[in-house]
Design an enzyme around this catalytic site. Sequence first.
Site, PDB file in Angstrom:
ATOM      1  N   ASP A 112      37.736  24.557  51.064  1.00 37.03           N
ATOM      2  CA  ASP A 112      38.090  25.905  50.629  1.00 37.03           C
ATOM      3  C   ASP A 112      39.612  25.996  50.672  1.00 37.03           C
ATOM      4  OD1 ASP A 112      38.695  28.578  50.407  1.00 37.03           O
ATOM      5  OD2 ASP A 112      37.362  29.244  52.010  1.00 37.03           O
ATOM      6  N   TYR A 201      47.197  36.342  36.166  1.00 36.56           N
ATOM      7  CA  TYR A 201      47.277  34.886  36.091  1.00 36.56           C
ATOM      8  C   TYR A 201      48.721  34.453  35.846  1.00 36.56           C
ATOM      9  CZ  TYR A 201      46.420  30.095  34.477  1.00 36.56           C
ATOM     10  OH  TYR A 201      46.444  28.728  34.320  1.00 36.56           O
ATOM     11  N   LYS A 205      51.292  32.325  38.270  1.00 38.84           N
ATOM     12  CA  LYS A 205      51.833  31.044  37.826  1.00 38.84           C
ATOM     13  C   LYS A 205      53.360  31.058  37.789  1.00 38.84           C
ATOM     14  CE  LYS A 205      48.026  28.856  37.632  1.00 38.84           C
ATOM     15  NZ  LYS A 205      47.780  27.790  38.628  1.00 38.84           N
ATOM     16  N   SER A 238      36.092  24.440  32.630  1.00 41.11           N
ATOM     17  CA  SER A 238      36.307  25.837  33.010  1.00 41.11           C
ATOM     18  C   SER A 238      36.702  26.685  31.807  1.00 41.11           C
ATOM     19  CB  SER A 238      37.371  25.941  34.103  1.00 41.11           C
ATOM     20  OG  SER A 238      38.623  25.477  33.647  1.00 41.11           O
TER      21      SER A 238
END
Length: 300
Positions: A112, A201, A205, A238
């Site tokens: 994790d 997102y 990033k 994904s």
Amino acid sequence: MAADRTAAGTAVRRRQCRGGVRRQRTHVLSSATAGGPHPRNLIGMTVSIPTTPNTRLQGKRCLITAAGAGIGRESALACARAGAHVIATDIDAAALQALAAESDAITTQLLDVTDAAAITALVAAHGPFDVLFNCAGYVHQGSILDCDEPAWRRSFSINVDAMYYTCKAVLPGMLERGRGSIINMSSVASSIKGVPNRFVYGVTKAAVIGLSKAIAADYVAQGVRCNAICPGTIKTPSLGQRVQALGGDEQAVWKSFTDRQPMGRLGDPREIAQLVVYLASDESSFTTGQTHIIDGGWSN
């Protein structure tokens, strides 16, 4: 990119195969196969990606997160082919078992990436490391008005906090030996080029780029390098899952991805893996604190 939570610290048995990494034929990538079900090929381009064993990373120990699929998986295999011993982590036990079957140079472990204690324990058990590739990530779709606080927190937990934990865990071992390469997954989306519906997102990033530059500046004199990779749209499992989750006309979605690419195709995870091997190797020993854009000209 794979991401988020697992039962931390549970080992997956490593499968052996004779002769290290299985020899594979050179992979030839065409624009039609890499871009999903969209036949347009603007330049008739093919990419030859070598998969024969080599010694570019001979003797190095690499830690790779999100190694069960996509970019992480191809990077683990590429590093193993280059002579490294790879500790490959993910949240998917079945994916890790399949990966371990490909090479006896790969040891897999469930992890994790949001669990700092589990990361510390893994580094204590398997370190020190010469290379860290932080590949785990989470893509939230939507604008700021679509991003509630739980989505904000989850995005930062997986995309930024996890890198803080892993970098902090591996750095002492790198500094003690006076060498190391940290490679962090950023993105072209929003951090380099404004992209609709990638608000949080893109924010995370951009934070990855700042994190990478700060580490590079702090430890350049001690022999530790840190770089960020900024991919464009890469055809990974994904991405396919996100396309399916949108519903509607999937072919139209794939077409929208390829239409915005000057090369007329999406990137292949194996192309990113080649950049990872370069940044992990001594070939890039004069390179640190950089954002390496690999997007087929999308942000140009």
